[in-house]
Design an enzyme around this catalytic site. Structure first.
Site, short mmCIF file in Angstrom:
data_model
loop_
_atom_site.label_atom_id
_atom_site.label_comp_id
_atom_site.label_asym_id
_atom_site.label_seq_id
_atom_site.Cartn_x
_atom_site.Cartn_y
_atom_site.Cartn_z
N GLU A 90 17.26 37.04 20.46
CA GLU A 90 16.80 36.16 21.53
C GLU A 90 17.19 36.61 22.94
O GLU A 90 16.45 36.37 23.89
CB GLU A 90 17.35 34.75 21.29
CG GLU A 90 16.81 34.07 20.05
CD GLU A 90 15.31 33.80 20.15
OE1 GLU A 90 14.86 33.33 21.22
OE2 GLU A 90 14.58 34.10 19.18
N SER A 477 28.33 -16.74 -21.69
CA SER A 477 29.70 -17.00 -22.12
C SER A 477 30.74 -16.12 -21.45
O SER A 477 31.93 -16.38 -21.55
CB SER A 477 29.81 -16.84 -23.64
OG SER A 477 29.03 -17.81 -24.30
#
Length: 829
Positions: A90, A477
């Site tokens: 770059e 239960s």
């Protein structure tokens, strides 16, 4: 001569005027563009969106959440090789120019003139500093105005920030494709590596991407990607960043991209991860979750999670297969390239090792199947075709009309798309179907409330509804221990006798009467509290609730976090109210830990992007933990200020009673003693019409809860109780999870007396008593010397007393009445 001198003077004057006008014009243009420049000082406080990472208890990555997949790396943490790769690709003169590369600008200008009018995008000449200006402060607009602003900003940025700071901003901001922003995230996404592990060709490929990630896609544009990568390698060699020999070697290597999967990273933990995501969203909001860079350490035990999912799925599949075969997923024509056709059928992604397959040929003894081919990272169907065999033995469970098949052709036909699982024999597979029944499982640490494992259903890919936390179901239960615990806290003992006999309750004007029934339809007369909970006696529980009052039971239900506001109706003492599995497991955790309040949590700690702890679940105070050195001071101690919701002695009594459930009660036939070999307490639960089956069991250091039921509740089948369906799943989990753990008994709190009693009558055991048990009594209580029955002597459903009061059993009662009550044929009591 004078004319010539005048001409030179004219040229000089004209040049001067042009120069002044040019300078003025240029200055004007610069002023014009400068006045609208964005404030570049914001770069100093730059906080980019950073993904939130969620980790399991052992540190392994669980999930990542982000709009932009980014991990911020300071420049000091970026390897030199990575920096050199991006500079070569770059801006090789980055550390030499002042923000603008005039050589590059001239080259781009010539290219622009050459391509003027061709509609080709102009060649870029932007330095890294200019790219920072564009990416952070400007747009991607292609115009002279934007380029001028970009140049001006670059010059200002260079004067304000160091080169390293500018490069740090650039390397963390750039988009590199596949949803990755910055080099740290790209390294993980493309190669599943940290930046420190990247090789030369891998660095070069990442450095090739800023120009256009889609142009160099690793799968769709592989040739162009390799060409661009090799170009970057050449630039690295020319700049002297790498040796020529290394460059040549790097160019010969394949692209080697191994994309990192998205979503949950730990198999079987999808429901857990989503529950954590929801909690983070509710706690911090969407922006903080997806952009805030949180680091979350969860409570997940990865081994337990995988085991929990396996045992629950095995239980669901076992029950579902017992209901018979419902047919294939879909049908297709198995002609031509069947692989492409079956690849288009949506398969559940989280049911491995199950796979979709199409039936190609069928005989009486076997079927030839073609397995669904995979797809490459680019989404294209693999050209490889895998064939397997489905033998008769693997389909015998697939009953149709209640009859087991005798031929494979009775179950599948050519073109059927089915789920199969590899069998023990190579090339052979077993038939499967997606269960209709569902359920959930939660594993929790009783001392801290840390959720160690959570399974919210058969498949998260099929349904994201978390049945562990979102499904409101009747616990049946499994709620009874809290009714009995309320009684034990209010004068009852495990040996208190309660009448187990037919009962009718007037529900008020126009409401008729309610006659609770025991599951088996039998009654056993006067029975101890222990017997009532071990054998889950409904009528005994209702009598007990009548005696102590529903407001007290509602208070206990709220105290333990089961219900927020339990209605004061006696049926709710049998678990008729709706709650979640996680709430029930946490309530049992408080019974297990001696009655200390715990809050369930999936998160241990949360840190912000800077490493500061912003949340911690453990609220205990550590005295002496912050000392710098040892000076003979007392050792550090933890101060636990959590609320005591129950007397520790009561918690032990109810735990001891529930140990009986798994030894000789409703879960006695499951085999906890034989297979787990550790002290286990627990309670089964079966709702009306057998729509849900529950079991919650615990050892001194772990609580495990399971429920099974259809998402739209319906009858599971006769005999589909918690003891038959849910308890075996918990047992299978504990058998493996606790295999390497020592057998530790439940902790007996100070003050408890263990007395030998007759388990049937509850009275103190004598020398002649066979099968006596040790029963836990609080100070000031003891086993009775004779019968005293709660629930005997009242009328219209009212009892004759509480605790150890009431009409003594056997006083004024004939033997015939005794037998009538025990057989269930006597009158109402």
């Amino acid at each position: 001569m004078k004319l010539f001198l005048r001409f030179l003077g004219f040229l000089f004057a004209a040049g001067t005027i042009v120069f002044v006008v040019g300078v003025a014009g240029t200055s004007g243009l610069l002023w014009h563009f400068s006045k609208d420049l964005p404030d570049y000082s914001q770069l100093q406080d730059y906080e980019p969106p950073v993904m939130t990472r969620v980790h399991a208890g052992d540190g392994s990555l669980l999930a990542e959440y982000a709009r932009e997949r980014r991990l911020y790396l300071p420049i000091q943490a970026v390897p030199k090789l990575v920096i050199n790769g991006f500079l070569a690709a770059e801006d090789k003169n980055f550390y030499e120019h002042g923000g603008l590369d005039f050589t590059g600008i001239a080259r781009a200008g010539i290219s622009y003139l050459q391509n003027f009018g061709s509609n080709r995008r102009p060649q870029g000449a932007s330095t890294i500093t200019q790219q920072v200006a564009k990416n952070f402060l400007l747009t991607n607009e292609v115009s002279l105005a934007r380029k001028v602003k970009e140049a001006l900003l670059a010059l200002k940025i260079e004067r304000t920030y160091s080169k390293d700071k500018i490069l740090e901003l650039y390397l963390n901001e750039i988009y590199l494709g596949l949803g990755a922003y910055g080099i740290a995230a790209a390294s993980l996404v493309y190669f599943d590596k940290s930046v420190n592990e990247l090789t030369i060709p891998e660095v070069a490929y990442l450095a090739a991407l800023p120009k256009g990630p889609n142009n160099y896609h690793p799968f769709r544009q592989r040739e162009r990607a390799i060409e661009r990568r090799n170009w970057v390698i050449d630039r690295m060699g020319e700049a002297g960043f790498i040796k020529t020999a290394d460059a040549e070697k790097a160019k010969k290597t394949p692209l080697g991209v191994t994309t990192r999967p998205t979503g949950t990273r730990i198999f079987a933990a999808e429901y857990f991860a989503e529950e954590v995501r929801r909690e983070l969203y509710e706690r911090y909001g969407e922006k903080k979750l997806y952009d805030g860079g949180l680091s979350v350490r969860t409570t997940l035990d990865t081994k337990m999670q995988v085991l929990a999912r396996k045992t629950l799925i095995d239980g669901l599949v076992k029950f579902d297969e017992a209901q018979g075969w419902r047919g294939p997923v879909t049908k297709l024509e198995p002609v031509g390239d069947w692989g492409v056709k079956v690849a288009e059928v949506k398969a559940l992604a989280d049911v491995a090792p199950w796979r979709l397959a199409v039936v190609l040929e069928v005989s009486d003894q076997s079927a030839r199947i073609g397995l669904q081919p995979g797809r490459d990272p680019g989404g294209y169907v693999s050209k490889e075709r895998e064939i397997g065999i489905l033998p008769l033995e693997s389909v015998k469970w697939a009953k149709t009309g209640g009859k087991a098949p005798t031929k494979v052709s009775q179950v599948v036909t050519p073109g059927d798309v089915i789920y199969v699982e590899p069998a023990k024999s190579d090339g052979q597979f077993r038939l499967h179907q997606i269960p209709e029944v569902s359920g959930a499982m939660v594993v929790e640490d009783p001392w801290t409330g840390r959720v160690l494992a959570m399974v919210g259903g058969f498949s998260y890919d099929q349904s994201q509804f978390n049945r562990a936390t979102q499904a409101l179901r009747q616990p049946g239960s499994s709620f009874k221990p809290f009714v009995y615990a309320a009684a034990l806290d209010n004068g009852y003992t495990p040996s208190t006798l309660v009448l187990d006999a037919p009962l009718e309750i007037d529900q008020g004007a126009g409401q008729g009467t309610w006659a609770p029934q025991n599951y088996e339809g039998k009654f056993y007369g006067p029975s101890t509290l222990r017997f009532g909970i071990e054998h889950s006696r409904n009528v005994m529980t209702v009598r007990l609730a009548q005696d102590i009052g529903m407001p007290m039971i509602a208070d206990y239900a709220k105290r333990f976090g089961i219900y927020d506001d339990l209605p004061p109706y006696l049926s709710f003492a049998l678990g008729a109210g709706e709650t979640t599995l996680l709430r029930m497991v946490t309530a049992y955790a408080m019974l297990d830990n001696g009655g200390r309040r715990v809050k369930p949590t999936l998160v241990d700690r949360i840190q912000d992007r800077y490493g500061h702890t912003v949340y911690k679940h453990d609220e205990r105070e550590c005295l002496g933990c912050d000392v710098q050195k040892w000076s003979n001071q007392p050792e550090p101690s933890l101060v636990d200020r959590r609320q005591q919701v129950m007397d520790p002695m009561t918690a032990y009594q109810i735990t001891s009673m529930m140990e009986g459930v798994v030894v000789r009660g409703t879960a006695g036939g499951v085999g906890f003693q034989r297979d787990v070999g550790k002290p286990v307490a627990g309670k089964t639960g079966t709702t009306n019409d057998e729509k849900d089956a529950w079991f919650i069991g615990y050892t001194p250091d772990i609580v495990v809860g399971v429920y099974l039921g259809y998402d739209k509740p319906r009858h599971l089948g006769r005999g589909a109780t918690g003891g038959h369906l849910a308890a075996p799943i918990v047992k299978d989990f504990m058998k493996v999870a606790l295999a390497d753990k020592p057998a530790v008994p439940f902790r007996v709190p100070p003050g408890i007396k263990l007395v030998r009693v007759d388990p049937k009558t509850g009275v103190r055991a004598g020398p002649e008593t066979q099968r006596a048990i040790l029963e836990a009594f609080k100070p000031g209580t003891a086993p009775p010397d004779n019968y005293s029955v709660v629930g005997y002597g009242g009328e219209n459903g009212t009892d004759g007393g509480g605790g150890n009061t009431g009409r003594p059993w056997g006083m004024g009662v004939s033997p015939d009445a005794d037998r009538a009550v025990r057989s269930g044929t006597g009158g109402l009591y």
